[in-house]
Each structure stands twice: as C-alpha cells, then as structure tokens.
Design a protein around this motif. Structure first.
Motif, PDB file in Angstrom:
ATOM      1  N   ASP A  83       0.826  -1.166  -0.079  1.00 23.39           N
ATOM      2  CA  ASP A  83      -0.107  -0.024  -0.133  1.00 23.39           C
ATOM      3  C   ASP A  83       0.748   1.112  -0.022  1.00 23.39           C
ATOM      4  O   ASP A  83       2.121   1.179   0.277  1.00 23.39           O
ATOM      5  N   MET A  84       0.176   2.403  -0.178  1.00 21.87           N
ATOM      6  CA  MET A  84       0.984   3.632  -0.466  1.00 21.87           C
ATOM      7  C   MET A  84       2.060   3.720   0.847  1.00 21.87           C
ATOM      8  O   MET A  84       1.838   3.682   1.903  1.00 21.87           O
ATOM      9  N   GLY A  85       3.281   4.176   0.311  1.00 16.64           N
ATOM     10  CA  GLY A  85       4.480   4.296   0.932  1.00 16.64           C
ATOM     11  C   GLY A  85       4.956   3.006   1.914  1.00 16.64           C
ATOM     12  O   GLY A  85       5.936   3.404   2.533  1.00 16.64           O
ATOM     13  N   CYS A  86       4.445   1.923   1.447  1.00 24.17           N
ATOM     14  CA  CYS A  86       4.876   0.611   2.168  1.00 24.17           C
ATOM     15  C   CYS A  86       4.757   0.668   3.594  1.00 24.17           C
ATOM     16  O   CYS A  86       5.449   0.524   4.553  1.00 24.17           O
ATOM     17  N   ARG A  87       3.461   1.265   3.878  1.00 28.90           N
ATOM     18  CA  ARG A  87       3.304   1.507   5.551  1.00 28.90           C
ATOM     19  C   ARG A  87       3.379  -0.117   5.923  1.00 28.90           C
ATOM     20  O   ARG A  87       2.561  -0.854   5.652  1.00 28.90           O
ATOM     21  N   ASN A  88       3.976   0.149   7.315  1.00 24.17           N
ATOM     22  CA  ASN A  88       3.924  -1.134   8.202  1.00 24.17           C
ATOM     23  C   ASN A  88       4.569  -2.425   7.464  1.00 24.17           C
ATOM     24  O   ASN A  88       4.335  -3.652   7.526  1.00 24.17           O
ATOM     25  N   LYS A  89       5.357  -1.964   6.277  1.00 24.13           N
ATOM     26  CA  LYS A  89       5.989  -3.219   5.632  1.00 24.13           C
ATOM     27  C   LYS A  89       7.504  -2.827   5.570  1.00 24.13           C
ATOM     28  O   LYS A  89       7.888  -1.541   5.384  1.00 24.13           O
ATOM     29  N   CYS A  90       8.197  -3.928   5.819  1.00 26.08           N
ATOM     30  CA  CYS A  90       9.740  -3.681   5.662  1.00 26.08           C
ATOM     31  C   CYS A  90      10.245  -4.772   4.574  1.00 26.08           C
ATOM     32  O   CYS A  90      10.063  -6.037   4.836  1.00 26.08           O
TER      33      CYS A  90
END
Length: 631
Positions: free
Chosen positions: A616-623
């Motif tokens: 999702d937008m900005g790779c929120r909560n994703k690494c």
C-alpha cells in the motif's frame, strides 16, 4: 529530496554567470526580483535563515539551488534545525552526513536507514539528541555501541528492524545483548520501541522478548513487536533482588503478541499501577482454547485500571469469542476516563456493549471498532451528547452499518476523522450528511455503495477534507471525480491525499481533472485502475511545471495493466519532480527489454523509492529490502 544543499549548484543564466539573484536572471528581470541589484541579495542573511528554517527540507533544498545567497542561508538554517525527519526517503551515508554536517542543535531525528550501514553511527550519534527513530535499519552491535556512547542525553529510542534478528545477531546471545550498550550509556532513556515487522508473532521462533530482563527500570513507554505472551509475562514479574522495577515507572505499554490471555492482562493490571495507555494486539494461528485466551475475566481486570486513558485490544484473523457485552459493561463501569478506545475482533459484542463504552464518560475523543459483526446503527445514536468532544470515529468492516450511522454522526461538529471503510451499505444519503461536517479532514469510504451523485454532494459541501479514500467504490467513475473537484465546495483546494484504486470506471479523464484542479495533491493511488494509460502519466508528470514546484510525492500504479511496457520513461527528469515513492506492482522489476529499467530510473533519481512488492501507499507497516539491492 534527491540532492542535499551541498550537492545542489546554483543554476546558471544564459551568459554563464551562476547567480540568478545577483541581477542575471535565467528568464526575465521580473522573475529574479527586478533585475538590477538582486532582491534576495539585499535581504539580511538572518531573515533568509529564518524564512528557510520554516520550510520543510524539500523546500529548503529547492531554494538553495536558486542562488548563492539562498544556498548559504539554507546551510545555516539546516545547521540550526532542532527536528529533522528523513523518513520519506532513504539517504545514503554521504547524503546523511551532509544534511547533519555542522548541526549541533538537533534534538529529534528520524531516519529511513534502508541505505545506511554501521558507519552511519559516526554521523547519527550526537550528544544533542533527545529523540532518535531509526526506520528499516539492519545495524549490528558496533552501531549500538556507538549510539550508547554518543547519545548520553537520549530520552526516546524507536527501532524498526528490516531484517530478521537471527541474520545479524546469531553470533550474540540475542538482540537484547545489542541493546545493552544503549541501556548503559543512555541513562535517561524513557521511551523504547523495538519492532521486527518481518517476524510473524504467530510463527517466529525468535522474539524481541529475548533479553527482556535487561529493560531499564526507568522506561515509561515500551513497545515490543513481536513477543510471546509467555515471555511478555517476565517483564511484569517482580523479583526481590531489584529495588526498582520497570512496573514502577511504566505508563504506556504496547505489545504485539501471539495470543492475548487473561493471565497476562491480570498480571499487567495488578503490577503496573501508573498505566495510562495499553495496546495489545495478537494474531493467533487458530482460535485459542482456554486458558490461553481473553475472556470477560480479563476485561473485568482492566476495569480496575482507573487511570487508563487509552485502550486498544485487537485480534486479527480470529476473534475474541469469549468476550461479550457483560465483559464490556464491567470495563465501562470501571474505566470512566477513557479518551481512546480501539477494539478489533469482538464478534460477540453488540450495540449494548459499545453504547455503554460511548456513554461511560464525556472525555472520549477517539473511537474505533473493526470487524464488529454485531455493531449496528443503534450504537451511534445521540453520540454528540454522549461524547461531545469526539474527534475521530473509525468503524471498519462493520457489515450492519448503513447510511443512518452517517446521519447520526452529522451533529458531531468536532469530528475530524471518519473512517467507514468496508461498510458496504453506506450510500449517497450518508454522504450528504457527511458533507455537512465542518471540521472533517479525513474521510475513508472504501467499498461503500456510493455513486457519482454522492460525490457531487461532497464536492459542494463545506468539509475541509485533506485525505479521501474511495477505493473499491465500484459505482463511481470519472464523472463523479469531476463533480467532486469542480463543485462549489472547498475540497479541490484542501485535498492532499486521494485513493481511487480498484475503481473500474476511472479513466484518463479523471486523472486530467485531478491534475488541473488539485495542484496541491501529494498522494494519489490509482492501483488496479484498468483504464489508466501512459497519457495519464504525461499529465501527472507535468504537474507544477509552470509554478516550478510539483507537490506530488507518492503515486501508486500497481496493476494498471494498460500502461505500456516502457511507461517508466515518464519518470525520468524533468518529469515528476519531487516524487518520493512509486508503486509499480510485482512484475515490473522482472521485465526484460524495458527502457528505462527500474535501476536506471533510480540512478537518475536517487531520492525516489520504487516499490515492486505491491505494498500500500508508502509501504506502510512493511519492511522489505530496497530494490537497489535486488538489481
């Protein structure tokens, strides 16, 4: 932020003299402040430094490229900044060093560490720091030793690790050992957040809980992700050998667990007497069995925390089947000063329970329920009287809610955030009521049953909406977007973030309307809009060319299947100036024969992040690893 102040050079005029502000304009004399003496050159340096100090980093860097006077003023302003946020892009060691060079005043620093290594500690570790947030980092022991030695006055440390701990820390007894130098050196530390987002709390063999007994006793705000409930219990068990324990000072606790249990909740409530904020989240593999589950007994124990102001209990995938209205009523009876309530997965709680929470006190400001299968329109009746100060309502995936809920919320004039995503029975009549909320800034209607007529009502309303999500609203189209942004209201002047992903009738016409009427927009999601073509990118890429400033920072184009094979050519300079994040889906990085390739675009725009993981937008909560490392 593709260049730093030190890297940007003054633009040269036609005769080769490099200073536009000294009377040699690149265009007309009017554009440079009148020709002759150079307006900027005549202004006091202290004034220029003050003005640039009020800009964000992008604005300061753009000004620095204009002339020598602004370049010098920008450098002086950067050296005096007390708060620096570099989370929007990933600086290299060299760029970070130039940004922080000469700055001895910075007290708060946030850095996206995707491209940094351990040597960055020599730049980051400085005695003036009070708050340090390191996102997507993969540092080893030597880095933490340097931070512990250099940041003696640190009060807050927030770590988001982008790797599994056994990759970097297998040769140590655990990640807790790496934090030992921080504990020893930063004796004033009060806030500690440690997150390993790549680890699944349900299946991870390693946990951030390793080394929990090492946590300093003066910590007031603690976040651990993930940690098992059995290991989390060791935090709150007092031993006679310690004169002071973390439970004596702890005020805020956030845990991402494998399972929330009554035993853990009762242990927390009986030992942490100063607790003001409690956030517990779990995601069990299967539906838990007794005694490894949360029941009404745990809710009753929470009711004894009379100082509690913020409470969050969420379960993903499964639900809290052993909690019903009785447990919620006991909680509401004991905690009458709650300001924030966030519940997720309480499938057995009905309107009676939620209404009891909403009417338990007058201090409630934020209320969120997700997957409330028994929550209906009745729960929100007279909400403006029960909670007159409420400013945020989020009711996610509550299937029984209809437009009547939106009508009930209309009298809540202090409401700033309204999230009804996943409530598929919200229709145009509800949108008419919502459009009358004078202070509303965020509206999420993902999956709602609204049409172009409803968007027209919103476009003519008085809301000051800056963030709008219409993802999956399949009955709207380009005509609705035109009605929204070309109406008599103010939304076309206030809108900054727009999500119209998964809407099949969104075409290039809608993109053109957005580009012409919302020049201030900074975040745009067009994910899975199957009518979007390269011509849309040409329109978006040229936004801001006339004003020399492009506001668009994030753009999601994942699964836009009509884009050509070589659509990335539209992201080469000078188009899309200022773009920081681009989502392109999972298949673009593997394409052969494309021109330019992802690597070539990133080389020409080092400040840009391209996500090929369908985040999702900005790779929120994703690494995940930076794509530069995957080429």
């Amino acid at each position: 932020m593709e260049d730093t102040v030190a890297e940007k050079k003054p633009r040269t005029a036609g005769d080769g003299d490099g200073d536009r502000c000294n009377g040699e304009p690149s265009g007309t004399a009017e554009s440079s402040g009148g020709g002759g003496g150079g307006l900027v050159e005549r202004l006091p340096e202290a004034l220029l430094v003050e003005v640039l100090g009020r800009l964000d980093l992008d604005g300061a860097f753009s000004a620095a490229a204009s002339c020598r006077s602004l370049h010098a003023a920008a450098n002086a302003a950067l050296s005096a900044l007390t708060a620096i946020d570099l989370s929007a892009f990933a600086p290299s060691n060299a760029i970070l060093g130039r940004i922080l060079a000469g700055n001895g005043a910075v007290r708060s620093l946030t850095v996206n560490c995707s491209l940094l290594d351990d040597s960055a500690a020599s730049v980051i570790a400085r005695g003036s720091l009070r708050e340090l947030s390191l996102l997507r980092c993969s540092f080893s022991m030597s880095f933490f030793v340097a931070v512990g030695a250099g940041c003696r006055n640190l009060r807050s440390l927030k770590l988001e690790m982008a790797v599994a701990p056994d990759i970097l820390y297998s040769r140590y007894s655990g990640f807790g050992t790496c934090l030992a130098p921080i504990y020893t050196g930063c004796v004033y530390l009060e806030t500690l957040w440690v997150k390993f987002p790549l680890l699944d709390p349900r299946t991870a063999e390693y946990e951030t809980g390793t080394g929990l007994p090492l946590i300093p006793s003066n910590i007031k705000d603690l976040l651990l992700q993930p940690v098992s409930h059995s290991r989390a219990k060791t935090v709150f068990l007092k031993t006679t050998s310690l004169s002071k324990h973390i439970t004596d000072s702890l005020e805020s606790l956030s845990l991402v667990l494998d399972t929330i249990t009554d035993e853990l909740v009762m242990l927390i409530t009986s030992n942490v007497h100063k607790l003001v904020e409690l956030c517990l989240e779990d995601e069990p593999v299967t539906q838990p069995n007794l005694p490894e589950d949360l029941t009404n007994v745990g809710l009753q124990a929470l009711g004894l925390c009379h100082n509690l102001r913020h409470l969050s209990l969420t379960r993903r995938c499964c639900d809290f089947r052993r909690v019903n209205d009785f447990g919620i009523l006991m909680l509401a009876d004991g905690c009458k000063q709650l300001r924030t309530i966030r519940f997720g997965g309480f499938s057995k709680v009905s309107d009676a329970g939620y209404a009891a929470l909403l009417h338990s006190g007058k201090d409630l400001k934020k209320f969120e329920v997700s997957n409330g299968s028994c929550l209906s329109d009745l729960a929100c009746l007279d909400l403006d009287k029960a909670a007159p100060n409420i400013s945020e309502v989020r009711l996610l995936n509550c299937a029984l809610l209809t437009s009547d809920t939106a009508k009930s919320l209309a009298p809540c004039t202090n409401l700033k955030v309204l999230d009804l995503s996943g409530c598929k029975s919200i229709a145009d009549s509800g949108l008419v009521s919502i459009s009358k909320l004078p202070n509303l800034t965020l509206l999420d209607l993902a999956g709602a049953d609204i049409t172009d007529a409803g968007l027209s009502a919103l476009g003519n309303g008085r809301c000051l909406i800056s963030s709008l999500c219409l993802r999956g609203c399949r009955r709207i189209g380009s005509n609705g977007i035109a009605s929204l942004l070309c109406g008599t209201g103010t939304i076309n002047k206030t809108l900054i973030s727009l999500d119209i992903g998964n809407v099949p009738r969104i075409s290039c016409r809608a993109v053109t309307v957005i580009a012409r009427n919302c020049e201030q927009i900074s975040s745009l999601c067009l994910r899975n809009c199957l009518l979007i073509t390269d011509s849309s990118l040409e329109v978006l890429g040229s936004m801001g060319c006339d004003s020399s400033k492009c506001s668009l920072r994030m753009l999601d184009l994942a699964y836009c299947s009509k884009l050509s094979r070589n659509f990335l050519r539209h992201f080469e300079p000078p188009l899309f100036r200022g773009l920081r994040w681009l989502g392109v889906g999972k298949n673009v990085a593997q394409r052969r024969g494309c021109s330019p390739t992802v690597a070539e675009v990133l080389e020409r725009k080092p400040g840009l992040t391209i996500c090929c993981n369908a985040c999702d937008m900005g790779c929120r909560n994703k690494c995940h690893p930076d794509i530069r490392f995957l080429q």
